[in-house]
Design a protein around this motif. Structure first.
Motif, mmCIF file in Angstrom:
data_model
loop_
_atom_site.group_PDB
_atom_site.id
_atom_site.type_symbol
_atom_site.label_atom_id
_atom_site.label_comp_id
_atom_site.label_asym_id
_atom_site.label_seq_id
_atom_site.Cartn_x
_atom_site.Cartn_y
_atom_site.Cartn_z
ATOM 1 N N LYS A 101 46.020 -15.230 7.843
ATOM 2 C CA LYS A 101 45.942 -16.602 7.336
ATOM 3 C C LYS A 101 46.463 -16.609 5.908
ATOM 4 N N ILE A 158 46.728 -18.970 2.424
ATOM 5 C CA ILE A 158 46.348 -20.183 1.685
ATOM 6 C C ILE A 158 47.268 -20.310 0.476
ATOM 7 N N PRO A 162 49.035 -19.290 10.595
ATOM 8 C CA PRO A 162 48.553 -20.526 9.977
ATOM 9 C C PRO A 162 48.594 -20.471 8.440
ATOM 10 N N LEU A 216 47.756 -22.849 4.924
ATOM 11 C CA LEU A 216 47.073 -24.040 4.406
ATOM 12 C C LEU A 216 47.468 -24.292 2.953
ATOM 13 N N LEU A 250 41.852 -28.919 12.269
ATOM 14 C CA LEU A 250 41.337 -28.722 10.911
ATOM 15 C C LEU A 250 40.050 -29.529 10.676
ATOM 16 N N GLN A 253 50.215 -31.918 8.980
ATOM 17 C CA GLN A 253 50.343 -30.708 9.802
ATOM 18 C C GLN A 253 51.680 -30.714 10.518
ATOM 19 N N TYR A 269 49.620 -26.396 7.618
ATOM 20 C CA TYR A 269 48.619 -27.420 7.339
ATOM 21 C C TYR A 269 48.619 -27.686 5.837
ATOM 22 N N ASN A 296 37.283 -24.092 9.564
ATOM 23 C CA ASN A 296 38.121 -24.496 10.697
ATOM 24 C C ASN A 296 39.506 -23.870 10.596
ATOM 25 N N PHE A 297 40.056 -23.869 9.387
ATOM 26 C CA PHE A 297 41.381 -23.268 9.200
ATOM 27 C C PHE A 297 41.342 -21.777 9.536
ATOM 28 N N ILE A 309 41.493 -20.992 13.267
ATOM 29 C CA ILE A 309 42.668 -21.379 14.072
ATOM 30 C C ILE A 309 43.279 -20.122 14.697
#
Lengths: 197, 251
Positions: free
Chosen positions: A41, A43, A72, A74, A130, A169, A174, A193-194, A197
């Protein structure tokens, strides 16, 4: 699971790291390309100014790295705006992931609208994983002078004189305009939630 | 719709929370991290930490405290008190503060406001003003209310906004500690004429005082300390009451 926070010349990285820590996740802060590419992930935070942030990313070739990510991703606040096509903030070409342009809030009448918008506002028309278990009209913390216009990638709408995209998104990307890391338990839920995923 | 904000203020001395009544008679009201997290859980919208420590060690202690607050508190917070340089601000923001507030140092060197907003963005620069009504108008006071100036609060606030202050935290010294209500006139003048949010401070005693400051003065946020610290008004009760008075609140 490996969660990476992209390090660049923008603020609030510490806050994001602490928000992850509060839900038991270690966020690795790095600008190392291999570290970012190998994360589960990613960010992409950000508090700052668009053109200097984009210049910094380009200089380190992080712009292309972020665009090519398959896992994913974010984007938060400026991070989300940089994932749009173009920002009016110093006329900046952005990453072009989301099909939206970033514009400056304009007060229809002098002093009616305080800019930046600072405070808690609600998010509506939620439609994304999300926002699982996040109720319509939940309040999130916003601090911004520029906003992403509504478009095909809009997954949440907020009103500040006009309706704008408070989240976007596109595929694995996202973005949220608000600060989930500072938005109490509702914000924490969005981060979880992120990560799920 | 953007909500009005309720902001508990925690005065910090040597890492502990204190609250001065009329800037004097300080009493201990507990551990700032614990108290901050408690307020966040109760629905406070933001927190303000004002450091009144005057020792040489203060900078180091404060940045360590700010890191611990950021670690445990999941809502935005502002740190103020004796901040005088770009370096001070940089350290505190990196420690995890969301905003910093400047007061006396900015008045003495207004260019600091320009410099800070350019470097860190207006959104994290709060200008704090302590003001007292004297004769014909509200005047700016410095050094925690001990030093009078000849400058009017509105004029200084307006100038600071032009220089890049993103928010004004206005404390009325006439009202502070009295529990007789906020200073509605000067708060209203700033809130209705400046295009940045205005946080009203000083004088909160009843829930009705908050209604007045939001509806009459149109303040964007209201700050209080002792009524929260001594549980005279609990935040959930206050927010419910304000919501019933048609003031938009976050729950």
């Amino acid at each position: 699971m490996k969660t990476v926070i992209v390090k660049y010349n923008a603020g609030n990285i510490r806050s994001v790291q602490f928000a992850l820590e509060r839900i038991g996740v270690n966020g690795i802060v790095t600008d190392n390309v291999e570290e970012i590419r190998s994360a589960d992930k990613v960010i992409f935070p950000g508090v700052g100014e668009a053109s200097t942030a984009m210049a910094y990313l380009k200089e380190r070739k992080l712009d292309q790295v972020i665009k090519d990510l398959q896992q994913p991703v974010l984007g938060i606040c400026l991070g989300m705006q940089l994932m749009c096509k173009h920002s009016e903030e110093n006329d900046t070409e952005c990453l072009g992931i989301f099909d939206s342009n970033v514009k400056k809030f304009e007060s229809p009448v002098a002093n009616l609208l305080k800019i930046p918008q600072i405070g808690w506002n609600n998010i509506t028309n939620l439609h994304s994983v999300l926002f699982e278990h996040v109720p319509e009209n939940s309040y999130m913390y916003f601090v911004h002078s520029y906003y992403a216009a509504l478009g095909a990638d809009t997954i949440a709408i907020t009103n500040y004189v006009i309706n704008y995209s408070s989240a976007l998104q596109k595929d694995n990307f996202y973005g949220v305009q608000f600060h989930p890391e500072k938005s109490a338990t509702a914000g924490s839920r969005i981060i979880e939630n992120f990560l799920n995923i | 719709m953007l909500t009005k904000r309720i902001i508990p203020c925690l005065d910090i001395k040597d890492g502990r929370t204190v609250k001065g009544i009329n800037f004097e008679n300080i009493r201990d009201a507990g551990d700032p991290i614990e108290l901050g997290a408690l307020y966040a859980a109760q629905g406070a919208d933001e927190l303000v930490f004002l450091d009144i420590t005057a020792t040489n060690e203060r900078r180091k202690t404060l940045s360590a405290l700010v890191t611990e607050i950021a670690r445990h508190v999941n809502i935005p917070f502002t740190v103020g008190g004796g901040i005088a340089s770009v370096e001070d601000v940089s350290v505190l923001l990196q420690s995890g503060a969301d905003k910093i507030s400047v007061n006396t140092s900015a008045f003495k060197n207004p260019g600091l406001v320009d410099e800070l907003s350019r470097q860190f963005g207006s959104q994290c620069i709060v200008l704090a003003i302590d003001t007292r009504f004297e004769g014909d108008d509200w005047y700016v006071y410095l050094n925690g209310g001990r030093v009078k100036t000849e400058v009017k609060a509105y004029d200084w606030a307006k100038e600071a906004v032009e220089r890049g202050a993103g928010e004004i935290l206005l404390t009325s010294m006439n009202n502070d500690g009295t529990k007789q209500g906020f200073a509605l006139d000067i708060t209203g003048k700033l809130a209705q004429n400046l295009n940045v949010p205005v946080i009203a401070s000083g004088g909160a005693g009843t829930m009705e005082h908050f209604v007045d400051v939001f509806q009459t003065a149109q303040a964007d946020a209201a700050l209080a300390a002792s009524i929260f610290h001594y549980k005279e008004i609990e935040i959930p009760t206050l927010k419910n009451y304000l919501y019933q008075q048609n003031i938009n609140m976050r729950f």
